[in-house]
Motif scaffolding. Structure first.
Motif, short mmCIF file in Angstrom:
data_model
loop_
_atom_site.label_atom_id
_atom_site.label_comp_id
_atom_site.label_asym_id
_atom_site.label_seq_id
_atom_site.Cartn_x
_atom_site.Cartn_y
_atom_site.Cartn_z
N TYR A 128 -7.84 9.04 -4.48
CA TYR A 128 -7.39 7.67 -4.69
C TYR A 128 -5.88 7.52 -4.50
O TYR A 128 -5.43 6.81 -3.60
CB TYR A 128 -7.84 7.18 -6.06
CG TYR A 128 -9.34 7.12 -6.16
CD1 TYR A 128 -10.06 6.13 -5.51
CD2 TYR A 128 -10.04 8.08 -6.87
CE1 TYR A 128 -11.45 6.09 -5.56
CE2 TYR A 128 -11.42 8.05 -6.94
CZ TYR A 128 -12.12 7.05 -6.28
OH TYR A 128 -13.48 7.04 -6.33
N LEU A 129 -5.08 8.16 -5.33
CA LEU A 129 -3.63 7.95 -5.26
C LEU A 129 -3.05 8.48 -3.95
O LEU A 129 -2.12 7.89 -3.38
CB LEU A 129 -2.93 8.63 -6.43
CG LEU A 129 -3.37 8.22 -7.84
CD1 LEU A 129 -2.48 8.89 -8.88
CD2 LEU A 129 -3.36 6.71 -8.01
N LEU A 130 -3.59 9.60 -3.46
CA LEU A 130 -3.11 10.21 -2.22
C LEU A 130 -4.24 10.23 -1.20
O LEU A 130 -5.40 10.43 -1.55
CB LEU A 130 -2.63 11.64 -2.47
CG LEU A 130 -1.54 11.85 -3.52
CD1 LEU A 130 -1.23 13.34 -3.66
CD2 LEU A 130 -0.27 11.08 -3.17
N ASP A 131 -3.89 10.08 0.09
CA ASP A 131 -4.90 10.19 1.13
C ASP A 131 -5.10 11.66 1.49
O ASP A 131 -4.52 12.56 0.87
CB ASP A 131 -4.54 9.33 2.34
CG ASP A 131 -3.27 9.81 3.06
OD1 ASP A 131 -2.85 10.97 2.86
OD2 ASP A 131 -2.70 9.00 3.82
N GLY A 183 -2.09 13.77 1.89
CA GLY A 183 -1.16 13.83 0.78
C GLY A 183 -0.16 12.70 0.73
O GLY A 183 0.84 12.77 0.00
N VAL A 184 -0.43 11.62 1.46
CA VAL A 184 0.48 10.47 1.50
C VAL A 184 0.02 9.45 0.46
O VAL A 184 -1.17 9.12 0.39
CB VAL A 184 0.48 9.84 2.90
CG1 VAL A 184 1.37 8.58 2.93
CG2 VAL A 184 0.96 10.84 3.93
N PRO A 185 0.94 8.92 -0.36
CA PRO A 185 0.56 7.91 -1.36
C PRO A 185 -0.06 6.68 -0.70
O PRO A 185 0.44 6.19 0.32
CB PRO A 185 1.88 7.57 -2.04
CG PRO A 185 2.72 8.79 -1.86
CD PRO A 185 2.36 9.32 -0.51
N ARG A 186 -1.14 6.20 -1.28
CA ARG A 186 -1.80 5.01 -0.75
C ARG A 186 -1.06 3.76 -1.23
O ARG A 186 -0.90 3.55 -2.44
CB ARG A 186 -3.25 4.97 -1.21
CG ARG A 186 -4.11 6.12 -0.67
CD ARG A 186 -5.54 5.97 -1.11
NE ARG A 186 -6.35 7.11 -0.72
CZ ARG A 186 -6.97 7.24 0.46
NH1 ARG A 186 -6.84 6.27 1.36
NH2 ARG A 186 -7.70 8.31 0.74
N TRP A 205 -2.50 1.57 -4.11
CA TRP A 205 -2.43 2.13 -5.46
C TRP A 205 -0.99 2.11 -5.98
O TRP A 205 -0.77 1.89 -7.18
CB TRP A 205 -3.00 3.54 -5.46
CG TRP A 205 -4.50 3.54 -5.46
CD1 TRP A 205 -5.33 3.49 -4.39
CD2 TRP A 205 -5.34 3.52 -6.62
NE1 TRP A 205 -6.64 3.47 -4.79
CE2 TRP A 205 -6.68 3.49 -6.15
CE3 TRP A 205 -5.11 3.55 -7.98
CZ2 TRP A 205 -7.78 3.47 -7.02
CZ3 TRP A 205 -6.20 3.53 -8.84
CH2 TRP A 205 -7.52 3.50 -8.36
N VAL A 206 -0.04 2.33 -5.10
CA VAL A 206 1.37 2.19 -5.50
C VAL A 206 1.61 0.76 -5.99
O VAL A 206 2.23 0.54 -7.03
CB VAL A 206 2.31 2.52 -4.32
CG1 VAL A 206 3.76 2.19 -4.67
CG2 VAL A 206 2.18 4.01 -3.95
N ALA A 207 1.08 -0.20 -5.26
CA ALA A 207 1.27 -1.62 -5.64
C ALA A 207 0.62 -1.92 -6.99
O ALA A 207 1.17 -2.68 -7.80
CB ALA A 207 0.69 -2.52 -4.56
N ASP A 254 3.89 14.23 -8.15
CA ASP A 254 5.28 13.90 -7.81
C ASP A 254 5.39 13.05 -6.55
O ASP A 254 6.21 12.13 -6.48
CB ASP A 254 6.11 15.18 -7.65
CG ASP A 254 6.45 15.81 -8.99
OD1 ASP A 254 6.08 15.23 -10.03
OD2 ASP A 254 7.09 16.88 -9.00
N ARG A 255 4.56 13.34 -5.54
CA ARG A 255 4.64 12.55 -4.31
C ARG A 255 4.28 11.09 -4.57
O ARG A 255 4.88 10.18 -4.00
CB ARG A 255 3.72 13.14 -3.24
CG ARG A 255 4.27 14.38 -2.55
CD ARG A 255 3.28 14.99 -1.60
NE ARG A 255 2.15 15.56 -2.34
CZ ARG A 255 1.10 16.13 -1.75
NH1 ARG A 255 1.03 16.19 -0.43
NH2 ARG A 255 0.13 16.65 -2.48
N PHE A 256 3.31 10.88 -5.45
CA PHE A 256 2.97 9.50 -5.79
C PHE A 256 4.08 8.87 -6.61
O PHE A 256 4.46 7.72 -6.37
CB PHE A 256 1.65 9.46 -6.56
CG PHE A 256 1.18 8.07 -6.86
CD1 PHE A 256 0.57 7.30 -5.89
CD2 PHE A 256 1.39 7.50 -8.12
CE1 PHE A 256 0.15 6.00 -6.15
CE2 PHE A 256 0.97 6.21 -8.39
CZ PHE A 256 0.36 5.45 -7.40
N LEU A 257 4.63 9.60 -7.57
CA LEU A 257 5.73 9.07 -8.37
C LEU A 257 6.92 8.71 -7.50
O LEU A 257 7.58 7.68 -7.73
CB LEU A 257 6.14 10.09 -9.43
CG LEU A 257 5.12 10.41 -10.53
CD1 LEU A 257 5.64 11.55 -11.41
CD2 LEU A 257 4.80 9.19 -11.38
#
Length: 334
Positions: A263-266, A269-272, A275-277, A307-310
């Motif tokens: 969910y958070l990462l594709d 490993g890239v933030p979606r 979900w960030v929004a 951390d990548r999502f943060l």
């Protein structure tokens, strides 16, 4: 001369990027001191792992059930799903947590926020048991959970009736939690392994409606790794969470490991962005958990995996999710 200038420029850019890199400090919102056999690597190992991972504060609980080693099984299982033997509700788990904390120096003990979990959630006597535990260890307990309701194969393996997040016994516990200003961490799968719809959503939504003064932390946002093995992603999860966060101010989301991927990462490993929004829109309603059970070597890996999502969030929001939001749901007296 040109090469030297280019080299200096590249070094300057590198140092600038390093200076802007974020370093997070964490609160772990979901940690089990013991495993499904009520065993633990111990408090020394836990504290070492926390220090190494920059985890300043942690929720700590036992595990509400114990896995039986059945006499017909030649080898002891390593996990609750290791064989078909049952699990059973195990109240002594809270005593193990209390004993471990009471042996710590005060400065270290203040880093932990113990939650009560050793009760049968389909027994209407459970609320009375929790009151007795609060009296037996005054000032110790700060929350309730992780409460196991719909929980993959563990539900079928656990002796007794199937627990639901909206059953009558848990209603009494939610009332107790509100009286004592304690959050409730609850595991309630949003669906089964094969149904591609929010089959069990009403089981978690009804308590949110009927107990507006109780703060609920929804473990894994209703997901699980077992669900993912069968369905990969739940397309309805994001719109469902969005609606629920809009409607229920007493809902908080534990983003422990089964939410991180897919969910958070594709898959790269890239933030979606969607979900960030969502986290940006509700910056105080999300928190991180490791969900380790009795062994603590992976603590850093679990929390640093976010951390990548943060980094994709505004910095102030990222620090709230990493550390502050969990502390904010604890009893105000703390």
């Amino acid at each position: 001369m040109w090469a030297r200038t280019l080299g200096c420029l590249l070094l300057s850019v590198t140092l600038s990027g390093m200076a802007q890199a974020r370093e997070y400090r964490y609160s772990d919102a979901h940690l089990h001191y013991v495993d499904f056999f009520q065993e633990s690597a111990g408090m020394d190992e836990l504290l070492k792992a926390m220090d190494a991972a920059r985890i300043d504060q942690s929720m700590i609980s036992g595990v509400a059930v114990a896995k039986k080693w059945h006499e017909d099984e030649p080898k002891r299982p390593r996990y609750y799903a290791g064989d078909d033997a049952a699990a059973y509700w195990y109240s002594a788990t809270d005593i193990y947590v209390a004993a471990a904390l009471q042996q710590l120096p005060e400065q270290q003990r203040q880093r932990f926020h113990p939650f009560l979990t050793g009760f049968n959630p389909v027994d209407k006597n459970a609320a009375t048991h929790i009151e007795r535990m609060l009296e037996l260890f005054p000032g110790l307990w700060q929350g309730i959970g992780e409460v196991f309701t719909r929980h993959d194969d563990l539900t079928a393996l656990t002796s007794g009736d199937t627990p639901r997040a909206n059953n009558e016994a848990l209603g009494l516990i939610y009332q107790l939690a509100a009286r004592h200003d304690m959050p409730v961490l609850i595991h309630s799968n949003i669906t089964s392994k094969r149904e591609r719809n929010p089959l069990y959503l009403e089981e978690i939504e009804q308590p949110l409606r009927e107990h507006p003064d109780t703060r609920f932390i929804w473990a894994h946002a209703g997901t699980s790794m077992e669900i993912h093995r069968h369905q990969t992603q739940l397309d309805f999860l994001l719109p469902t969470l969005t609606r629920m966060l809009e409607r229920y101010s007493n809902l908080y989301i534990d983003l422990s490991w089964s939410v991180l991927e897919p969910y958070l990462l594709d898959d790269k490993g890239v933030p979606r962005p969607e979900w960030v929004a969502l986290v940006e829109r509700f910056p105080e309603r999300f928190m991180l958990g490791s969900d380790v059970v009795g062994r603590f070597a992976s603590l850093g890996e679990q929390l640093h995996g976010f951390d990548r999502f943060l980094d994709a969030l505004p910095e102030a929001v990222a620090h709230k999710v990493a550390k502050d939001n969990f502390l904010a749901v604890l009893p105000r007296s703390r």
